[in-house]
Design a protein around this motif. Structure first.
Motif, PDB file in Angstrom:
ATOM      1  N   PHE A 254      32.265  31.287  45.990  1.00 20.41           N
ATOM      2  CA  PHE A 254      32.443  30.904  44.350  1.00 20.41           C
ATOM      3  C   PHE A 254      30.870  31.117  43.491  1.00 20.41           C
ATOM      4  O   PHE A 254      30.869  32.265  42.604  1.00 20.41           O
ATOM      5  CB  PHE A 254      32.781  29.708  44.118  1.00 20.41           C
ATOM      6  CG  PHE A 254      32.866  29.102  42.535  1.00 20.41           C
ATOM      7  CD1 PHE A 254      33.832  29.708  42.022  1.00 20.41           C
ATOM      8  CD2 PHE A 254      32.323  28.095  42.426  1.00 20.41           C
ATOM      9  CE1 PHE A 254      33.632  29.349  40.586  1.00 20.41           C
ATOM     10  CE2 PHE A 254      32.377  27.462  41.057  1.00 20.41           C
ATOM     11  CZ  PHE A 254      33.134  28.510  40.104  1.00 20.41           C
ATOM     12  N   ALA A 255      30.210  31.189  44.448  1.00 25.53           N
ATOM     13  CA  ALA A 255      28.071  31.125  44.217  1.00 25.53           C
ATOM     14  C   ALA A 255      28.352  32.752  43.972  1.00 25.53           C
ATOM     15  O   ALA A 255      27.672  33.138  42.488  1.00 25.53           O
ATOM     16  CB  ALA A 255      27.425  30.956  44.536  1.00 25.53           C
ATOM     17  N   ASN A 256      28.436  33.438  44.602  1.00 21.91           N
ATOM     18  CA  ASN A 256      29.047  35.056  44.458  1.00 21.91           C
ATOM     19  C   ASN A 256      29.346  35.663  42.974  1.00 21.91           C
ATOM     20  O   ASN A 256      28.876  36.686  42.395  1.00 21.91           O
ATOM     21  CB  ASN A 256      29.192  35.585  45.858  1.00 21.91           C
ATOM     22  CG  ASN A 256      28.183  35.042  46.431  1.00 21.91           C
ATOM     23  OD1 ASN A 256      27.048  34.845  45.861  1.00 21.91           O
ATOM     24  ND2 ASN A 256      28.181  35.862  47.772  1.00 21.91           N
ATOM     25  N   GLY A 257      30.412  34.934  43.175  1.00 25.24           N
ATOM     26  CA  GLY A 257      31.473  35.274  41.945  1.00 25.24           C
ATOM     27  C   GLY A 257      30.479  35.454  40.662  1.00 25.24           C
ATOM     28  O   GLY A 257      31.208  35.708  38.923  1.00 25.24           O
ATOM     29  N   ILE A 258      30.307  34.117  40.469  1.00 28.40           N
ATOM     30  CA  ILE A 258      29.516  33.000  39.519  1.00 28.40           C
ATOM     31  C   ILE A 258      28.346  34.516  39.400  1.00 28.40           C
ATOM     32  O   ILE A 258      27.945  34.807  37.849  1.00 28.40           O
ATOM     33  CB  ILE A 258      29.228  31.926  39.379  1.00 28.40           C
ATOM     34  CG1 ILE A 258      30.628  31.327  39.505  1.00 28.40           C
ATOM     35  CG2 ILE A 258      28.918  31.400  37.983  1.00 28.40           C
ATOM     36  CD1 ILE A 258      32.331  31.589  38.178  1.00 28.40           C
ATOM     37  N   ALA A 259      27.601  34.358  39.905  1.00 25.06           N
ATOM     38  CA  ALA A 259      26.725  34.747  39.865  1.00 25.06           C
ATOM     39  C   ALA A 259      26.912  35.699  39.752  1.00 25.06           C
ATOM     40  O   ALA A 259      25.757  36.746  38.470  1.00 25.06           O
ATOM     41  CB  ALA A 259      25.896  35.502  40.854  1.00 25.06           C
ATOM     42  N   LEU A 260      27.698  37.368  39.419  1.00 23.64           N
ATOM     43  CA  LEU A 260      28.249  38.183  39.237  1.00 23.64           C
ATOM     44  C   LEU A 260      28.324  38.235  38.016  1.00 23.64           C
ATOM     45  O   LEU A 260      27.890  39.712  37.101  1.00 23.64           O
ATOM     46  CB  LEU A 260      28.865  38.846  40.204  1.00 23.64           C
ATOM     47  CG  LEU A 260      29.344  39.988  40.166  1.00 23.64           C
ATOM     48  CD1 LEU A 260      27.976  40.944  40.290  1.00 23.64           C
ATOM     49  CD2 LEU A 260      31.113  40.579  40.963  1.00 23.64           C
ATOM     50  N   ASN A 261      29.220  37.575  38.070  1.00 19.33           N
ATOM     51  CA  ASN A 261      29.570  37.491  36.395  1.00 19.33           C
ATOM     52  C   ASN A 261      28.464  37.275  35.014  1.00 19.33           C
ATOM     53  O   ASN A 261      28.784  37.430  34.051  1.00 19.33           O
ATOM     54  CB  ASN A 261      31.372  36.622  36.015  1.00 19.33           C
ATOM     55  CG  ASN A 261      32.215  37.343  36.846  1.00 19.33           C
ATOM     56  OD1 ASN A 261      32.469  38.155  35.397  1.00 19.33           O
ATOM     57  ND2 ASN A 261      32.303  37.088  37.632  1.00 19.33           N
ATOM     58  N   VAL A 262      27.962  36.324  36.095  1.00 17.43           N
ATOM     59  CA  VAL A 262      27.078  36.278  34.769  1.00 17.43           C
ATOM     60  C   VAL A 262      25.605  36.942  34.141  1.00 17.43           C
ATOM     61  O   VAL A 262      25.397  37.475  33.053  1.00 17.43           O
ATOM     62  CB  VAL A 262      26.099  35.347  35.392  1.00 17.43           C
ATOM     63  CG1 VAL A 262      24.921  34.669  34.508  1.00 17.43           C
ATOM     64  CG2 VAL A 262      26.338  33.321  35.537  1.00 17.43           C
TER      65      VAL A 262
ATOM     66  N   SER B 266      27.373  37.830  49.866  1.00 23.21           N
ATOM     67  CA  SER B 266      25.993  38.253  48.861  1.00 23.21           C
ATOM     68  C   SER B 266      24.717  39.116  49.007  1.00 23.21           C
ATOM     69  O   SER B 266      24.726  39.326  48.436  1.00 23.21           O
ATOM     70  CB  SER B 266      24.812  36.448  50.050  1.00 23.21           C
ATOM     71  OG  SER B 266      25.748  35.136  49.421  1.00 23.21           O
ATOM     72  N   ILE B 267      25.229  39.627  50.503  1.00 27.93           N
ATOM     73  CA  ILE B 267      24.084  40.692  50.727  1.00 27.93           C
ATOM     74  C   ILE B 267      25.099  42.058  49.368  1.00 27.93           C
ATOM     75  O   ILE B 267      24.245  42.170  49.195  1.00 27.93           O
ATOM     76  CB  ILE B 267      24.068  41.137  52.225  1.00 27.93           C
ATOM     77  CG1 ILE B 267      23.955  40.791  53.294  1.00 27.93           C
ATOM     78  CG2 ILE B 267      23.705  42.861  52.195  1.00 27.93           C
ATOM     79  CD1 ILE B 267      22.756  40.537  53.129  1.00 27.93           C
TER      80      ILE B 267
ATOM     81  N   ASP C 152      35.418  41.640  37.454  1.00 27.57           N
ATOM     82  CA  ASP C 152      37.060  40.783  36.958  1.00 27.57           C
ATOM     83  C   ASP C 152      36.969  40.232  38.296  1.00 27.57           C
ATOM     84  O   ASP C 152      38.143  39.351  38.440  1.00 27.57           O
ATOM     85  CB  ASP C 152      38.032  41.830  36.243  1.00 27.57           C
ATOM     86  CG  ASP C 152      37.312  41.628  34.594  1.00 27.57           C
ATOM     87  OD1 ASP C 152      36.430  40.811  34.575  1.00 27.57           O
ATOM     88  OD2 ASP C 152      37.503  42.613  34.084  1.00 27.57           O
ATOM     89  N   LEU C 153      37.376  41.141  39.327  1.00 27.88           N
ATOM     90  CA  LEU C 153      38.446  40.563  40.708  1.00 27.88           C
ATOM     91  C   LEU C 153      37.734  39.516  41.852  1.00 27.88           C
ATOM     92  O   LEU C 153      38.132  38.727  42.201  1.00 27.88           O
ATOM     93  CB  LEU C 153      38.116  41.945  41.893  1.00 27.88           C
ATOM     94  CG  LEU C 153      38.916  42.022  42.637  1.00 27.88           C
ATOM     95  CD1 LEU C 153      40.308  41.255  42.723  1.00 27.88           C
ATOM     96  CD2 LEU C 153      39.250  43.215  43.790  1.00 27.88           C
ATOM     97  N   GLY C 154      35.705  39.827  41.778  1.00 30.42           N
ATOM     98  CA  GLY C 154      35.239  38.931  41.882  1.00 30.42           C
ATOM     99  C   GLY C 154      34.729  37.028  41.463  1.00 30.42           C
ATOM    100  O   GLY C 154      35.382  35.936  42.195  1.00 30.42           O
ATOM    101  N   LEU C 155      35.921  37.106  40.197  1.00 33.84           N
ATOM    102  CA  LEU C 155      35.908  36.176  39.105  1.00 33.84           C
ATOM    103  C   LEU C 155      36.982  35.452  40.060  1.00 33.84           C
ATOM    104  O   LEU C 155      37.349  34.567  39.741  1.00 33.84           O
ATOM    105  CB  LEU C 155      35.881  36.321  37.716  1.00 33.84           C
ATOM    106  CG  LEU C 155      36.333  35.038  37.224  1.00 33.84           C
ATOM    107  CD1 LEU C 155      34.496  33.407  37.791  1.00 33.84           C
ATOM    108  CD2 LEU C 155      36.400  35.122  35.457  1.00 33.84           C
ATOM    109  N   ILE C 156      38.229  36.424  40.399  1.00 33.20           N
ATOM    110  CA  ILE C 156      39.567  36.449  40.520  1.00 33.20           C
ATOM    111  C   ILE C 156      39.338  34.983  42.227  1.00 33.20           C
ATOM    112  O   ILE C 156      39.709  34.515  42.942  1.00 33.20           O
ATOM    113  CB  ILE C 156      40.310  36.684  40.246  1.00 33.20           C
ATOM    114  CG1 ILE C 156      41.144  37.273  39.087  1.00 33.20           C
ATOM    115  CG2 ILE C 156      41.837  36.744  41.245  1.00 33.20           C
ATOM    116  CD1 ILE C 156      42.369  38.852  38.372  1.00 33.20           C
TER     117      ILE C 156
END
Length: 108
Positions: free
Chosen positions: A37-45, A95-96, A62-66
């Motif tokens: 979840f943290a990675n998906g949020i970080a990516l989208n931010v 994370s990597i 987008d896929l990461g957020l889903i």
């Protein structure tokens, strides 16, 4: 202020790097759902802050957020996800990987 001695691209993305480093430290043998979840949020931010992100990065974010939404929802409800799901996020949103994608787009 100590942070001012860091490179500009690091200062601008400090929140993103903080989330990714936290996720990396939590990931021992698999990507936990909160780390995902943290990675998906970080990516989208990160992607939100880019003026003209490439199309592939928008799709990846987008896929990461889903995927991260499913991960945190299953964690909150204590539901187990299929083994293939965990394998998928290990190779695509650990994370990597997310950190590498961000660095690739920052430096590239």
């Amino acid at each position: 202020m100590l942070v001012e001695s860091l490179p500009e691209f690091f200062i601008v993305n400090l929140g993103v790097f903080g989330l990714i480093i936290t996720g990396f430290l939590v990931e021992k043998h698999y990507v936990s759902r909160p780390a995902m979840f943290a990675n998906g949020i970080a990516l989208n931010v990160y992607v939100y802050e880019i003026l003209f992100p490439p199309e592939w990065l928008l799709l990846y974010a987008d896929l990461g957020l889903i995927v991260s939404g499913v991960a945190i929802l299953s964690y909150a409800t204590e539901a187990k996800l299929p083994e293939g799901y965990y394998n998928f996020i290990w190779y695509t949103y650990s994370s990597i990987i997310v950190g590498g994608v961000i660095l690739f787009t920052l430096l590239g």
